[in-house]
Scaffold this active site. Structure first.
Site, mmCIF file in Angstrom:
data_model
loop_
_atom_site.group_PDB
_atom_site.id
_atom_site.type_symbol
_atom_site.label_atom_id
_atom_site.label_comp_id
_atom_site.label_asym_id
_atom_site.label_seq_id
_atom_site.Cartn_x
_atom_site.Cartn_y
_atom_site.Cartn_z
ATOM 1 N N ASN A 34 0.835 -1.224 0.000
ATOM 2 C CA ASN A 34 0.000 0.000 0.000
ATOM 3 C C ASN A 34 0.858 1.259 0.000
ATOM 4 O O ASN A 34 0.346 2.368 0.036
ATOM 5 C CB ASN A 34 -0.963 0.009 1.201
ATOM 6 C CG ASN A 34 -0.242 0.218 2.525
ATOM 7 O OD1 ASN A 34 0.984 0.167 2.577
ATOM 8 N ND2 ASN A 34 -0.994 0.447 3.580
ATOM 9 N N ILE A 62 -7.678 -9.920 0.299
ATOM 10 C CA ILE A 62 -6.784 -9.977 -0.862
ATOM 11 C C ILE A 62 -7.408 -10.901 -1.895
ATOM 12 O O ILE A 62 -7.659 -12.073 -1.610
ATOM 13 C CB ILE A 62 -5.395 -10.548 -0.489
ATOM 14 C CG1 ILE A 62 -4.790 -9.786 0.699
ATOM 15 C CG2 ILE A 62 -4.449 -10.533 -1.681
ATOM 16 C CD1 ILE A 62 -3.591 -10.495 1.346
ATOM 17 N N ASN A 100 -5.464 -12.311 6.365
ATOM 18 C CA ASN A 100 -5.772 -12.291 4.925
ATOM 19 C C ASN A 100 -4.691 -12.993 4.105
ATOM 20 O O ASN A 100 -4.990 -13.724 3.157
ATOM 21 C CB ASN A 100 -5.936 -10.846 4.436
ATOM 22 C CG ASN A 100 -7.196 -10.199 4.996
ATOM 23 O OD1 ASN A 100 -8.185 -10.878 5.237
ATOM 24 N ND2 ASN A 100 -7.148 -8.895 5.205
ATOM 25 N N GLY A 103 -5.112 -16.562 4.568
ATOM 26 C CA GLY A 103 -6.309 -16.995 3.824
ATOM 27 C C GLY A 103 -5.984 -17.207 2.360
ATOM 28 O O GLY A 103 -6.452 -18.178 1.732
ATOM 29 N N LYS A 106 -4.087 -20.405 2.043
ATOM 30 C CA LYS A 106 -4.993 -21.559 2.199
ATOM 31 C C LYS A 106 -5.810 -21.784 0.923
ATOM 32 O O LYS A 106 -5.917 -22.918 0.432
ATOM 33 C CB LYS A 106 -5.915 -21.312 3.393
ATOM 34 C CG LYS A 106 -6.954 -22.382 3.627
ATOM 35 C CD LYS A 106 -7.555 -22.219 5.021
ATOM 36 C CE LYS A 106 -8.825 -23.024 5.177
ATOM 37 N NZ LYS A 106 -10.034 -22.257 4.805
ATOM 38 N N TYR A 146 3.789 -3.097 17.768
ATOM 39 C CA TYR A 146 4.538 -3.916 16.802
ATOM 40 C C TYR A 146 4.792 -5.305 17.384
ATOM 41 O O TYR A 146 4.498 -6.322 16.755
ATOM 42 C CB TYR A 146 5.859 -3.225 16.482
ATOM 43 C CG TYR A 146 6.701 -3.923 15.442
ATOM 44 C CD1 TYR A 146 6.278 -4.027 14.116
ATOM 45 C CD2 TYR A 146 7.955 -4.445 15.776
ATOM 46 C CE1 TYR A 146 7.076 -4.653 13.163
ATOM 47 C CE2 TYR A 146 8.755 -5.063 14.818
ATOM 48 C CZ TYR A 146 8.305 -5.163 13.518
ATOM 49 O OH TYR A 146 9.101 -5.775 12.566
ATOM 50 N N LYS A 150 3.152 -8.839 16.002
ATOM 51 C CA LYS A 150 3.972 -9.926 15.455
ATOM 52 C C LYS A 150 3.794 -11.209 16.275
ATOM 53 O O LYS A 150 3.826 -12.309 15.731
ATOM 54 C CB LYS A 150 5.448 -9.512 15.424
ATOM 55 C CG LYS A 150 5.760 -8.448 14.366
ATOM 56 C CD LYS A 150 5.591 -8.981 12.944
ATOM 57 C CE LYS A 150 6.049 -7.979 11.898
ATOM 58 N NZ LYS A 150 5.876 -8.474 10.519
ATOM 59 N N ARG A 187 16.163 4.442 12.000
ATOM 60 C CA ARG A 187 16.956 3.391 12.639
ATOM 61 C C ARG A 187 18.422 3.779 12.747
ATOM 62 O O ARG A 187 18.906 4.663 12.050
ATOM 63 C CB ARG A 187 16.762 2.072 11.910
ATOM 64 C CG ARG A 187 15.473 1.422 12.391
ATOM 65 C CD ARG A 187 15.278 0.087 11.792
ATOM 66 N NE ARG A 187 14.662 0.202 10.499
ATOM 67 C CZ ARG A 187 13.951 -0.763 9.946
ATOM 68 N NH1 ARG A 187 13.748 -1.890 10.585
ATOM 69 N NH2 ARG A 187 13.429 -0.593 8.751
HETATM 70 N N1 UDP Z 1 19.555 4.437 18.227
HETATM 71 C C1 UDP Z 1 20.404 5.479 18.524
HETATM 72 N N2 UDP Z 1 20.414 6.565 17.709
HETATM 73 C C2 UDP Z 1 19.644 6.680 16.600
HETATM 74 C C3 UDP Z 1 18.777 5.604 16.279
HETATM 75 C C4 UDP Z 1 18.750 4.500 17.110
HETATM 76 O O1 UDP Z 1 21.155 5.420 19.521
HETATM 77 O O2 UDP Z 1 19.749 7.722 15.908
HETATM 78 C C5 UDP Z 1 19.559 3.266 19.105
HETATM 79 C C6 UDP Z 1 18.184 2.801 19.591
HETATM 80 O O3 UDP Z 1 17.798 3.476 20.767
HETATM 81 C C7 UDP Z 1 18.433 1.328 19.820
HETATM 82 C C8 UDP Z 1 19.463 0.961 18.735
HETATM 83 O O4 UDP Z 1 20.066 2.184 18.354
HETATM 84 O O5 UDP Z 1 19.017 1.102 21.081
HETATM 85 C C9 UDP Z 1 18.853 0.301 17.512
HETATM 86 O O6 UDP Z 1 17.744 1.068 17.139
HETATM 87 P P1 UDP Z 1 16.946 0.833 15.796
HETATM 88 O O7 UDP Z 1 15.920 1.915 15.716
HETATM 89 O O8 UDP Z 1 17.900 0.708 14.675
HETATM 90 O O9 UDP Z 1 16.232 -0.572 15.953
HETATM 91 P P2 UDP Z 1 15.698 -1.472 17.174
HETATM 92 O O10 UDP Z 1 16.754 -2.491 17.336
HETATM 93 O O11 UDP Z 1 15.560 -0.620 18.423
HETATM 94 O O12 UDP Z 1 14.414 -1.989 16.715
#
Ligand code: UDP
Length: 316
Positions: A34, A62, A100, A103, A106, A146, A150, A187
């Site tokens: 999407n 779907i 979905n 499904g 299946k 999240y 999951k 991230r």
């Molecule tokens: N983190 C950080 N600075 C950033 C982004 C993330 O220090 O700019 C830290 C975050 O708090 C975590 C780790 O890096 O401890 C990995 O974070 P990410 O968001 O990549 O994924 P997560 O493993 O938490 O799902």
């Protein structure tokens, strides 16, 4: 002739690499997305292959004509800022979307692979994490939308295996990085690389002693393709056990980019896991899989990608 494979979330980071690998080995791919966090640019280069794109939110029914050999359910916001911004769509795609997608599997008597996550282990009290660990998740914390989606998706997938006899697989994906990650997805790896290349301070959340274990995308895709071919219906961790602190990865990125950036500290997000490292004994045993790409090699490729992406943004 190859298989016909449906990938939900195919315009995302991992989904697009999966689509590319399946096309490469001669399969036909039906991509459903999407585009809430996916990007059409990730799949634009696949258009001239045996590839069909359908813009659709899989949290709704779907409908698809023709045979399907496998359904790979990758659709979901996956970075902490994405699911914090979209808490209800995250819960819906993990619950309704998984229902979905199952499904569809299946109806077509197709194999099914669920993209699960190391987040099912929450802030783990067992280290490293084996598949038999049940986890330590706060259901009502900000990450709960999240993590619990999951966990529910794993329960639903397992029920379809037990009660409907569908050949289901569950991959628990640990931190993965590589080209096509969104630079603004929040991230650690893309944030640090973009900050280093722009000469900005690298933002470490908390004191940086929390650990993660980073797997390069091609290793992950190799593991998923092996899982798809395997007989197992049990969850399998796929990740690189090379554990390091967040401060350690930030310093490595500063060195590899040759940046003069410094490190600054910002508050640690709520429920941020303190440690994370996959036990990959099961993947080694059942799939004969282990990661091959070193951190330096993977980061070098990812840095080149981010450098290009930043140059593109400047040119526009
Ligand atoms: N983190 C950080 N600075 C950033 C982004 C993330 O220090 O700019 C830290 C975050 O708090 C975590 C780790 O890096 O401890 C990995 O974070 P990410 O968001 O990549 O994924 P997560 O493993 O938490 O799902």
């Amino acid at each position: 002739m190859g298989d016909r494979i449906v990938i939900t979330g195919a315009a995302g980071f991992i989904g697009s690499h999966l689509a590319e690998a399946l096309l490469e080995r001669g399969d036909a791919v039906v991509a459903i997305d999407n585009l809430s966090t996916g990007d059409p640019a990730n799949i634009a280069h696949l258009a001239d292959r045996d590839f069909r794109f359908i813009r659709h939110d899989v949290s709704n029914y779907i409908s698809l004509e023709g045979p399907v050999d496998a359904v790979l359910h990758w659709a979901s916001p996956a970075s902490p800022i994405d699911y914090l911004e979209r808490p209800i769509p995250t819960l819906k795609v993990g619950a309704l979307g998984t229902h979905n997608a199952l499904g569809l599997a299946k109806a077509k008597q197709a194999r099914f692979v669920l993209a699960s996550t190391s987040e099912v282990y929450g802030d783990p009290l067992e280290h490293p994490q084996t598949e038999s660990y049940w986890g330590n998740v706060n259901p009502i914390g900000p990450r709960g939308v999240y993590d619990e989606a999951k966990r529910f998706a794993e329960a639903m997938t397992t029920a379809y295996h037990r009660y409907h006899g569908i050949d289901t697989k569950i991959v628990r994906i640990f931190n993965t990085y590589g080209p096509r990650m969104r630079i603004r997805d929040g991230r650690a790896v893309p944030n640090f690389i973009a900050q280093a290349l722009r000469g900005e301070d690298l933002t470490i959340y908390g004191d940086g002693t929390q650990t993660r274990s980073f797997c390069y995308i091609s290793d992950l895709v190799d593991g998923i393709l092996r899982l798809l071919r395997s007989d197992t219906n049990d969850p399998v961790n796929i990740g690189n056990p090379n554990e390091m602190t967040v401060a350690g990865i930030a310093e490595r990125i500063i060195r590899l980019t040759g940046s003069a950036s410094r490190i600054v500290h910002q508050p640690l997000p709520v429920d941020d896991p303190k440690v994370r490292q996959p036990d990959i004994g099961r993947a080694r045993r059942i799939l004969d899989w282990e990661p091959r790409v070193s951190l330096t090699e993977g980061l070098t490729k990812t840095i080149a990608f981010v450098r290009n992406a930043l140059a593109d943004v400047r040119q526009r």
